[in-house]
Write an enzyme that holds these catalytic residues in place. Structure first.
Site, PDB file in Angstrom:
ATOM      1  N   HIS A 140      35.581   5.824  36.946  1.00 49.16           N
ATOM      2  CA  HIS A 140      34.752   5.449  35.815  1.00 49.16           C
ATOM      3  C   HIS A 140      33.180   5.277  35.715  1.00 49.16           C
ATOM      4  CE1 HIS A 140      38.796   3.530  35.845  1.00 49.16           C
ATOM      5  NE2 HIS A 140      39.076   3.050  36.692  1.00 49.16           N
ATOM      6  N   SER A 197       8.451  19.887  27.427  1.00 47.80           N
ATOM      7  CA  SER A 197       8.540  18.898  25.841  1.00 47.80           C
ATOM      8  C   SER A 197       6.812  18.811  25.144  1.00 47.80           C
ATOM      9  CB  SER A 197       9.005  17.256  26.281  1.00 47.80           C
ATOM     10  OG  SER A 197       8.282  17.218  25.214  1.00 47.80           O
ATOM     11  N   LYS A 209       7.657  15.910  31.028  1.00 48.42           N
ATOM     12  CA  LYS A 209       9.412  16.352  31.097  1.00 48.42           C
ATOM     13  C   LYS A 209       9.579  17.241  32.084  1.00 48.42           C
ATOM     14  CE  LYS A 209      11.850  14.572  28.646  1.00 48.42           C
ATOM     15  NZ  LYS A 209      13.121  13.862  28.577  1.00 48.42           N
ATOM     16  N   GLU A 241      22.184  22.547  30.255  1.00 50.97           N
ATOM     17  CA  GLU A 241      22.725  22.026  29.110  1.00 50.97           C
ATOM     18  C   GLU A 241      23.248  22.957  27.877  1.00 50.97           C
ATOM     19  OE1 GLU A 241      18.828  19.438  27.415  1.00 50.97           O
ATOM     20  OE2 GLU A 241      19.972  18.357  28.800  1.00 50.97           O
TER      21      GLU A 241
END
Ligand code: ARG
Length: 448
Positions: free
Chosen positions: A157, A279, A285, A292
């Site tokens: 979970h 970024s 970043k 992704e």
């Protein structure tokens, strides 16, 4: 506009032509090499049943070898006004050899031609996918072995649950690939049967020697029933898509883990800086874009079997032009999946592992079951031990050493990576790529 293979007295409407040809002139380039191989096998067989002379065969084979080489050099194209690869190859032969070129299509239809092209193409692509998967597997197993003693929290979970390890994490994805490989092999075997000779889907009145083309093309056997051979269009692609989707499912789950575990809030792994992106506004970043994109592309690939099924849904037996559309979703997928596997392999081979995750006491509760088990071994009934540890945790009294002693098969202390590797190798051994390669080389006259 050039004439169609099938044009008689009426010239087809230009808009109808555009619509029906669709993306074929691009898609068929994926198939070009295999269309030539299929033709070489077909005409070799035609000569054996006296539909071509030995001399005609020799000329045709020589020309087809030149076309094959031009495809390899990236010089082949489907000319303006030419419908598809099948028409282009026949046109090239006819231009060079005149009437001899016009003889090659006896006993054949573009329906079995595209069937055989798809099978030969898919067979070659599956081999490359298998090779990519093998590389990823070996990286994962070696990382699992390397970091077998580095503990991390396991989650249920998304709540901290039990001790886990990087040995288990890497190894889990390796074992996932064992099952995917099995799927790939089933797909490969289904693919590796010869549909050539089914012609339009009902065979031919010529005494075609289908055993011969099966042998020449290195197929395991044939799709015997000519109606079934045609029914295999779409079915083969769908089954292969299921196997690819299985691999893609492994990759997208791994990609999600990698994104999540590399976030500062976890900090379990660090992707090499050279593998992250920046970024335009936030100077700090280092984003996991590769994972992704892999996640999204692989999720898309997991929808491929459904897409194929919807395109061919409820078609009765026999050929339909609907089947052409499957090429648009199916042919490009191999390149996409190989790219994702290679990227994943590259990064997983370089990923840095945090060896001190459990130094942070926020993870202490993952040892609750270890403590319960310790009490059980001292003779306390499980439910009583469970309750005591639960109350200690609630009261802020829980403590436990950060060592684990898991010994059973497949657990932290006994990963069984050798067993997993044996399983993997035994599946890989079941592919007979060498026989296929030999047959294709022989057909092309390129044997050593
Ligand atoms: N482009 C067609 C396809 O991919 C080739 C077969 C054409 N056959 C036909 N009967 N129109 O299906």
């Amino acid at each position: 506009m050039a004439k169609k293979l099938w044009e008689k007295s009426v010239q087809v409407n230009a808009e109808i032509d555009r619509f029906t040809v669709g993306l074929d002139r691009e898609m068929d380039l994926y198939l070009a090499k295999y269309d030539v191989l299929g033709s070489m096998a077909h005409i070799t067989m035609l000569e054996s049943i006296n539909l071509l002379t030995a001399e005609e065969l020799e000329k045709l084979l020589a020309e087809l070898k030149l076309i094959y080489a031009s495809i390899e050099r990236g010089e082949f194209c489907i000319e303006d006004g030419i419908e598809d690869v099948h028409s282009q190859v026949e046109l090239m032969l006819t231009r060079k050899l005149g009437d001899i070129g016009k003889k090659i299509h006896s006993g054949r239809s573009r329906n079995d031609q595209v069937l055989v092209d798809l099978k030969l193409f898919t067979r070659a692509q599956l081999k490359e996918i298998v090779e990519c998967v093998e590389e990823l597997f070996h990286v994962l197993i070696s990382q699992s072995n390397k970091y077998k003693d580095v503990l991390m929290p396991g989650y249920t979970h998304l709540q901290i649950a039990m001790p886990s390890s990087f040995g288990l994490w890497f190894g889990a994805y390796a074992e996932s690939l064992v099952d995917d490989m099995q799927f790939l092999q089933a797909a490969y075997r289904i693919c590796n049967r010869n549909p050539l000779g089914s012609a339009a889907g009902y065979g031919s009145s010529f005494p075609l020697d289908r055993e011969m083309t099966t042998r020449l093309l290195g197929f395991d056997s044939m799709n015997y029933n000519v109606v079934y051979a045609q029914m295999g269009r779409g079915k083969m692609e769908r089954n292969v898509a299921f196997a690819l989707a299985s691999v893609a499912g492994t990759l997208s789950k791994l990609a999600f883990d990698a994104c999540m575990f590399s976030s500062q809030n976890f900090g379990f792994v660090k992707l090499p800086d050279e593998c992250t992106t920046g970024s335009s506004i936030m100077p700090h970043k280092k984003n996991p874009d590769v994972f992704e994109l892999t996640r999204a592309k692989c999720n898309k690939i997991q929808s491929l079997p459904q897409q194929i099924m919807m395109i061919m849904n409820n078609l009765p037996s026999g050929y339909f032009r609907d089947l052409q559309i499957i090429k648009e979703v199916f042919l490009p997928v191999f390149g996409e999946l190989k790219d994702c596997i290679r990227m994943t392999t590259y990064i997983m081979n370089r990923i840095e592992v945090n060896k001190h995750i459990l130094d942070d006491d926020k993870y202490l509760a993952i040892f609750s079951v270890e403590e319960v088990n310790r009490l059980v071994l001292e003779g306390v009934p499980f439910r009583d031990a469970y309750k005591k540890v639960g109350l200690d945790i609630e009261a802020g009294r829980f403590s436990h050493s950060k060592e684990v002693h898991h010994t059973h098969a497949g657990s932290i202390g006994n990963l069984c990576n050798d067993r997993i590797s044996e399983l993997f190798e035994s599946v890989v051994k079941g592919f007979d790529f060498a026989a296929v390669e030999q047959a294709e080389k022989k057909l092309l006259g390129r044997e050593a």
